[in-house]
Design a protein around this motif. Sequence first.
Motif, short mmCIF file in Angstrom:
data_model
loop_
_atom_site.label_atom_id
_atom_site.label_comp_id
_atom_site.label_asym_id
_atom_site.label_seq_id
_atom_site.Cartn_x
_atom_site.Cartn_y
_atom_site.Cartn_z
N ILE A 54 6.87 -17.19 0.11
CA ILE A 54 5.48 -17.76 -0.79
C ILE A 54 4.13 -17.56 0.18
CG2 ILE A 54 4.54 -19.74 -1.87
CD1 ILE A 54 7.18 -20.50 -2.90
N TYR A 55 4.48 -18.00 1.40
CA TYR A 55 3.24 -17.83 2.45
C TYR A 55 2.72 -16.37 2.47
CZ TYR A 55 0.22 -18.66 6.57
OH TYR A 55 -0.76 -18.66 7.41
N CYS A 56 3.83 -15.55 2.81
CA CYS A 56 3.27 -14.12 2.73
C CYS A 56 2.65 -13.46 1.47
CB CYS A 56 4.74 -13.43 2.77
SG CYS A 56 4.64 -11.49 2.77
N LEU A 57 3.26 -13.84 0.33
CA LEU A 57 2.72 -13.47 -0.93
C LEU A 57 1.32 -14.07 -1.12
CD1 LEU A 57 5.75 -13.80 -3.38
CD2 LEU A 57 4.64 -11.41 -2.36
N ILE A 84 -4.83 2.80 7.16
CA ILE A 84 -3.90 2.37 8.43
C ILE A 84 -3.97 0.91 8.53
CG2 ILE A 84 -3.79 2.57 10.94
CD1 ILE A 84 -4.65 5.43 10.84
N LYS A 85 -5.26 0.49 8.35
CA LYS A 85 -5.34 -1.25 8.48
C LYS A 85 -4.85 -2.02 7.36
CE LYS A 85 -9.83 -1.32 10.85
NZ LYS A 85 -10.91 -1.90 11.04
N LEU A 86 -4.57 -1.26 6.41
CA LEU A 86 -4.03 -1.86 5.09
C LEU A 86 -2.60 -1.94 5.43
CD1 LEU A 86 -4.13 -2.91 2.26
CD2 LEU A 86 -3.63 -0.73 1.38
N TRP A 87 -1.94 -0.81 5.77
CA TRP A 87 -0.44 -1.08 6.13
C TRP A 87 -0.08 -2.01 7.32
CZ3 TRP A 87 3.31 0.26 3.29
CH2 TRP A 87 3.25 1.26 2.17
N LEU A 88 -1.00 -1.86 8.19
CA LEU A 88 -0.87 -2.86 9.48
C LEU A 88 -0.87 -4.28 8.89
CD1 LEU A 88 -2.80 -1.38 12.48
CD2 LEU A 88 -0.41 -2.13 12.21
N SER A 94 3.86 -9.75 6.59
CA SER A 94 5.26 -9.75 6.03
C SER A 94 6.17 -9.79 7.10
CB SER A 94 5.41 -8.95 4.96
OG SER A 94 5.33 -7.59 5.56
N GLU A 95 5.89 -9.71 8.37
CA GLU A 95 6.99 -9.47 9.50
C GLU A 95 7.90 -10.80 9.77
OE1 GLU A 95 5.38 -8.76 13.39
OE2 GLU A 95 3.50 -9.73 12.83
#
Length: 338
Positions: A54-57, A84-88, A94-95
């Motif tokens: 939930i925190y990630c979302l 690139i920044k978006l994927w990072l 989400s890591e």
Amino acid sequence: MSSLLFSLPELYQSYKSWVSKNPNNIGDWETSVKWISYFLAGRINNSHIVSELIYCLSNLLVMFNDRIIKKAYQIDSSASVEKIKLWLTVIEYSEVFCELSASKLWGNTGKWIIIVSIQIFKCISRMFLIFHYKEPIIQNPSIPVLNRKTISHQKRNISQSEFDSISFTLKRSGRVMRKIDSSPPIGLRDWKPLPQLGADNRNQLLETTISKRQLIAESIYIAKPIIHLTSMACFGTKTWKPWMISLALDITSMELYRSSTKKNIQALTPQQRLQISKRTMLLILYFLRSPMYEQYSKDRIHSFLIGLSKVPLASIICTPLAQYLPFWQNTYFYMWST
């Protein structure tokens, strides 16, 4: 069912319109979603994974809404850098959820495979940003949260092409002057000088220049997670050597940044100085990282929180903090999380 599918694009367009028109009000909803993640912790089975999801979302929702607002107000940057920044940013948000899920599904081996994969991806992407796109400093998250309080002010600002069509710059003084034929009627004039639109461009030019010393400092900071994980594989996960190596790399990186300002006080931009200050403050977290936490900090912090919980109303915060600190320490306070 078909009517529902047909209405989804309309709902999405309505949502985009509402977010772009209410950039400040949407923040209340985003904060409420984050508080749900705190409330769920420890109250249901697998609550830590659900809470982190939930925190990630909630963070991804903030990023999604920021992108809607940026497009609405035409606050864009280079498309390649933005991807690139978006994927990072997605990975950075989400890591922890990925690590917890991998540990639950595949055990300790799966957890470490996910950790190493994520850190390799982050390291390569960040190196590409600073060496290819000349990014001055890596932020965390890579796409910072948009300051929505300034959006309404930015909306009133004119674009670069409009700015050039109504003004010119004096060659000797650099002062921006309004063209006579573009002046509004006397009754509508506010007699204020034109906004210095070129100031942002000058700041961006400063931020694209980075000295060799700063490049080395940033490379050390970016490579630190990989070096730390490698040292853990060589010396073990509970020894002092990885902890000391990580701390030495952080200090070396910051000292290289500080030494560059001794030669030129304007070597660092305001954005760089802010990030260096944040990294300096984060050195406090080394007291919460293994093995420092288990051998020195754990008992002292626990005793402090229990003693503080005896103060009226303080127990509401200190008691849960003392209970969940061991889990949070094991989940969040590791040295590859940069």
